[in-house]
Design a protein around this motif. Structure first.
Motif, short mmCIF file in Angstrom:
data_model
loop_
_atom_site.label_atom_id
_atom_site.label_comp_id
_atom_site.label_asym_id
_atom_site.label_seq_id
_atom_site.Cartn_x
_atom_site.Cartn_y
_atom_site.Cartn_z
N CYS A 95 -12.69 -2.68 -2.37
CA CYS A 95 -12.82 -3.85 -1.48
C CYS A 95 -14.10 -4.61 -1.83
N CYS A 146 -8.64 -5.84 3.21
CA CYS A 146 -8.63 -4.77 2.22
C CYS A 146 -8.82 -3.41 2.89
N THR A 150 -5.72 -2.43 4.67
CA THR A 150 -4.68 -1.99 3.75
C THR A 150 -4.90 -0.54 3.33
N ASN A 151 -6.15 -0.15 3.19
CA ASN A 151 -6.45 1.22 2.77
C ASN A 151 -6.01 2.27 3.78
N ALA A 165 0.83 -1.21 0.00
CA ALA A 165 0.00 0.00 0.00
C ALA A 165 0.86 1.26 0.00
N LEU A 212 -4.35 -6.29 -6.37
CA LEU A 212 -3.44 -6.62 -5.28
C LEU A 212 -3.98 -7.89 -4.63
N ILE A 237 -7.93 -0.15 -8.57
CA ILE A 237 -7.07 -1.12 -7.88
C ILE A 237 -7.97 -1.98 -7.03
N GLN A 271 -6.87 4.38 -3.33
CA GLN A 271 -7.53 3.45 -2.42
C GLN A 271 -7.98 2.19 -3.17
N LEU A 272 -7.89 1.05 -2.46
CA LEU A 272 -8.30 -0.21 -3.06
C LEU A 272 -9.82 -0.33 -3.10
N GLY A 330 -8.65 -4.93 -4.37
CA GLY A 330 -8.02 -5.74 -3.33
C GLY A 330 -8.61 -7.14 -3.35
N LEU A 335 1.19 -7.62 -6.67
CA LEU A 335 0.44 -6.61 -7.43
C LEU A 335 0.51 -6.95 -8.90
#
Length: 490
Positions: free
Chosen positions: A424, A409, A412-413, A386, A446, A400, A421-422, A402, A484
Motif C-alpha cells: 500500500c 488498499c 482490500t488486504n 483480493a 491492482l 503486488i 498482501q498488497l 495496490g 489486475l
C-alpha cells in the motif's frame, strides 16, 4: 418494570439481534469500514489512538475486542449491532417511562423495521453507535432530572462522553441533555445547574487522555472533525442541501411505512403531549440535534442522520402511545398496536431479504448507492480481486502493488490471503511500482479506477499484461474499474 413489559423489551432486543446478524458479511467493506478495522488492528499493536483527528476516537476499541485480523467484516459490524442493542433498550425504557408499554412496544417496532437503521446498523461505522449511546444519555438524563443523586449525573456524563468519543456527530446531544436537566428537571435552578455541571465535568474528563495524547504528539485537535461544522466560503453550511439529503433518506430505502407511522407519531405528540413542560423539553431534546445538523453541517452524508434518527423514532413511539391512550378498550388497543407492527414488518421484509441475498440490488438513495455499491469507496471489485489472488497470481515471489487510495488498499488486504498482501503506497503508487520493477524486473499492480485514482499502465516503461478484470455492479467487463496487471521490464 412489570414482568410483561420486561419480556416485551427482551423480545424486541432479540428481534433486533435476529434481523441484524443475518448475512452480515455479504456486503463488501466500505472504505471507511476498512479504516476503522485498520485502527482496531493498531490497538493490538498498542496504538489505541491511531489517526483520531476525524473525531472517531474509541469506536475501534470495541472492534478490536473481536480480533479483526480474522473475519474482519464480521468483527467490525457485530460491534455496531451490539451498541445498537444499547440504543434500542434506552429508547424502549425511555418511552415506557414517559408514556407506557404500548408506546414502548411501537418504539421498538419502529426501530427494528426501519430499513434506514437496518442498513447502517449492519456496517462498521461509528455513526449508528454514537446515535445509540446518545439516546442512552438522554434516557439517563431523564432519570436524573428528578434528582436521583450524583450517580445519575455521573452516568449521564459517561454516556454522553462515550457517544462523543465514538464520533463527534453526537456532540449536539450535549445541548439536548442540558435542555432536559434545566427545563424538565425538578428542584431549584441551583440544583438543576449543579446536576448539569456534574454531567459536563464527567463528559469533559472523558476527553483528557485523547487530548493529552494529541498534545504530546503535536497533532492538531480534531481539525478534520471540526471542519464538518459550517463556516465560510466553500465550507459554508447549506440548509436546503441538507434538507434535500434528509428527504432522500426518508424515501429512498424502499419502504415508506416507517416514515408514515413515524410522522403520525410525531404529529400526535405535538398535538397531545406538548403542553406539559417536561415533555416539551424532551421533544426539544430529540429534535435539537437534527436541527443543529441541518443548520451547521457542511457535509451531511446519508449515514450521519443515523445519529439522530433513533431519537426521532423514540419520540414517534411516544406519540403513537399517546394516540393509543385514546382507545379505551384494552383488546382494541392491542389490535391497533398489532396492526401497526404488522404493517411495519411487511414494509421492511423485502428490503431485509434483498440484504441477506444480494445487497447490490438494494433500493438505496442515489448517494448511498454510489458510496456502497458502485463507486471506489464500495468494496465491490476489490473484494473479488483480493479473494481471487490465489488463482490469478502465478508468480507469488513478485510484489503486488495496490494502485489506489491507502485506505482502499488496506481494506482490500482484509480479503487477501496472508501470503499475497498488497503493498500500500497510495495513489497511484508509482514509487512502489518503480521500486519493484527495479528490484525484480516485474510487478503485479491492482489498479482501481485508472487513471483518475490508479495508475495508467500505459505511462509506465514496462510491458503490461492484463491478468483479470473485476466489474462493480452497473459495470461490464469492458468498463470494469478494478484491473489486475502484470508489468514486466526487459
Amino acid at each position: 418494570m412489570k414482568v410483561r413489559s420486561w419480556w416485551i423489551g427482551v423480545g424486541l432486543l432479540l428481534g433486533l439481534w435476529a434481523t441484524r446478524v443475518g448475512a452480515l458479511e455479504l456486503l463488501p467493506l466500505h472504505n471507511d469500514e476498512g479504516l476503522h478495522l485498520t485502527r482496531a488492528v493498531e490497538v493490538w499493536h498498542l496504538h489505541p489512538f491511531w489517526a483520531i483527528n476525524d473525531g472517531k476516537i474509541i469506536n475501534h476499541w470495541l472492534i478490536a475486542a473481536f480480533y479483526p485480523q480474522h473475519e474482519a467484516a464480521f468483527a467490525g459490524r457485530i460491534a455496531t449491532v451490539l451498541v445498537s442493542l444499547v440504543g434500542l433498550a434506552a429508547g424502549y425504557a425511555l418511552t415506557r417511562r414517559v408514556i407506557g408499554s404500548a408506546g414502548a412496544f411501537l418504539t421498538g417496532m419502529l426501530w427494528i423495521a426501519n430499513p434506514y437503521l437496518f442498513f447502517y446498523e449492519r456496517l462498521a461505522f461509528s455513526d449508528a453507535e454514537a446515535g445509540a449511546l446518545a439516546l442512552a444519555a438522554l434516557w439517563a438524563a431523564w432519570r436524573t432530572r428528578a434528582g436521583t443523586g450524583w450517580r445519575g449525573s455521573v452516568l449521564t456524563g459517561v454516556l454522553l462522553g462515550l457517544a462523543a468519543l465514538f464520533k463527534f456527530t453526537a456532540v449536539p446531544y450535549a445541548a439536548s441533555v442540558a435542555l432536559i436537566l434545566l427545563v424538565a428537571g425538578g428542584g431549584t435552578l441551583r440544583e438543576r445547574a449543579l446536576r448539569l455541571a456534574v454531567v459536563g465535568l464527567v463528559t469533559a474528563a472523558c476527553f483528557v487522555v485523547p487530548l493529552a495524547y494529541l498534545a504530546v504528539r503535536g497533532d492538531d485537535f480534531f481539525g478534520i472533525a471540526l471542519g464538518w461544522i459550517g463556516g465560510s466560503g466553500e465550507g459554508q453550511a447549506s440548509l436546503v442541501g441538507n434538507l434535500a439529503r434528509l428527504g432522500e433518506q426518508l424515501r429512498g430505502f424502499g419502504s415508506l411505512t416507517w416514515v408514515i407511522l413515524s410522522g403520525a407519531g410525531l404529529a400526535l405528540l405535538a398535538v397531545m403531549g406538548v403542553p406539559r413542560r417536561a415533555l416539551l423539553a424532551l421533544v426539544g431534546a430529540g429534535v435539537l440535534p437534527l436541527a443543529l445538523m441541518l443548520v451547521l453541517g457542511t457535509e451531511v452524508l446519508s449515514r450521519h442522520f443515523v445519529v439522530v434518527i433513533p431519537g426521532l423514532v423514540t419520540l414517534a413511539g411516544m406519540g403513537l402511545g399517546y394516540g393509543l391512550r385514546r382507545i379505551g378498550d384494552r383488546r382494541s388497543l392491542q389490535l391497533v398496536a398489532g396492526m401497526g407492527a404488522t404493517a411495519l414488518v411487511f414494509g421492511v421484509i423485502p428490503f431485509m431479504l434483498t440484504a441477506y441475498t444480494n445487497p447490490a440490488e438494494l433500493p438505496l438513495p442515489a448517494d448511498a448507492r454510489y458510496e456502497h455499491i458502485t463507486s471506489h469507496s464500495s468494496g465491490y471489485g476489490l473484494r473479488e480481486a483480493a479473494e481471487a489472488l490465489g488463482e490469478t497470481i502465478t508468480r507469488p515471489e513478485l510484489r503486488i502493488v495496490g494502485s489506489m487510495f491507502p485506505d482502499s488498499c488496506r481494506r482490500t488486504n482484509f480479503y487477501a490471503p496472508e501470503r499475497l498482501q498488497l503493498v500500500c503506497d497510495g495513489a497511484p503508487g508509482m514509487g512502489a511500482i518503480e521500486a519493484a520493477l527495479a528490484a525484480d524486473g516485474a510487478v503485479y499492480v491492482l489498479a482501481d479506477h485508472a487513471p483518475i485514482i490508479g495508475v495508467d499502465v500505459n505511462t509506465v516503461e514496462a510491458r503490461a499484461t492484463e491478468i483479470a478484470v473485476y466489474a462493480r455492479p452497473d459495470e461490464t467487463a469492458e468498463t470494469a474499474s478494478v484491473v489486475l496487471w502484470l508489468l514486466e521490464r526487459e
